[in-house]
Write an enzyme that holds these catalytic residues in place. Structure first.
Site, mmCIF file in Angstrom:
data_model
loop_
_atom_site.group_PDB
_atom_site.id
_atom_site.type_symbol
_atom_site.label_atom_id
_atom_site.label_comp_id
_atom_site.label_asym_id
_atom_site.label_seq_id
_atom_site.Cartn_x
_atom_site.Cartn_y
_atom_site.Cartn_z
ATOM 1 C CG ASP A 45 -1.957 -1.084 1.152
ATOM 2 O OD1 ASP A 45 -2.515 -1.301 0.065
ATOM 3 O OD2 ASP A 45 -2.201 -1.730 2.187
ATOM 4 C CD1 TRP A 46 1.100 6.766 -1.834
ATOM 5 C CD2 TRP A 46 0.246 7.076 0.204
ATOM 6 N NE1 TRP A 46 1.377 8.058 -1.458
ATOM 7 C CE2 TRP A 46 0.854 8.272 -0.210
ATOM 8 C CE3 TRP A 46 -0.363 7.031 1.455
ATOM 9 C CZ2 TRP A 46 0.876 9.412 0.586
ATOM 10 C CZ3 TRP A 46 -0.346 8.167 2.253
ATOM 11 C CH2 TRP A 46 0.270 9.342 1.806
#
Length: 204
Positions: A45-46
């Protein structure tokens, strides 16, 4: 096989696990990796950090992403407050996330803070609330699974760093750095995806 590329990358916080931008101000893999036609195996994820595997071997990419092979992924997880034995047991045996129950997970509470590069920007935490570090090893990768697991037992994740995928480890890589896999690492990677009677699911 000689034309295939295999890369591990230490993804920093705030970098998308893709080469194309979704917003002008968000960094992508293209800002760090100057290699054409390689693609991530799975994703981070970011707001997560750590080891990302990339290759242009589409068949291997597909097989590694298939739940059948259940290879281990290990994370260092900083959580808010200090998990008790009951919470750790729940994480180990499986927790309910919406309509899904997680597989058994290896979990241990670390006695010391792990040696990691500082995150940029630093995590936000409350001065009067302690934090703790867990090492968690999963054989599956549902969307935001680790964060959902710790939240489900009452200890929200503050920082998440993937340190290993099967035999591949970050070792001396620093955030933003990448390297090619060695021939031995590639061989072991292919061995991971050989058909097995059962997926490699461990019990705590």
């Amino acid at each position: 096989m000689n034309d295939y590329r295999y890369i591990i990358f230490y993804k920093p916080y705030g970098v998308l696990s893709q080469f194309t931008k979704d917003r002008p101000n968000r960094s992508t893999l293209k800002d760090y990796i100057e290699v054409a036609d390689v693609y991530p195996v799975g994703r981070l994820d970011w707001d997560s950090e750590g080891l990302l595997l990339l290759t242009n071997n589409g068949q291997l990419q597909h097989r590694l992403s298939h739940p059948q092979f259940g290879h281990e992924r290990t994370y260092l997880v900083q959580v808010e407050r200090i998990p008790d034995a009951e919470a750790l047991q729940k994480l180990q045996t499986g927790v309910q996330i919406q309509d899904y129950r997680t597989r058994p997970t290896k979990v241990r509470l670390l006695s010391e803070e792990p040696l990691l590069s500082d995150r940029d920007p630093p995590i936000r935490f409350r001065k009067n609330v302690p934090t703790a570090w867990l090492e968690m090893t999963l054989t599956e990768g549902k969307n935001r699974q680790v964060r959902r697991m710790t939240a489900a037992v009452g200890f929200p994740t503050l920082r998440l760093v993937r340190i290993a995928i099967a035999h591949l480890k970050l070792d001396r890589l620093q955030p933003g750095e990448w390297r090619e896999l060695t021939p031995e690492e590639v061989k072991l990677l292919h061995n991971l995806t050989k058909p097995q009677k059962k997926a490699s699911i461990f019990k705590p």
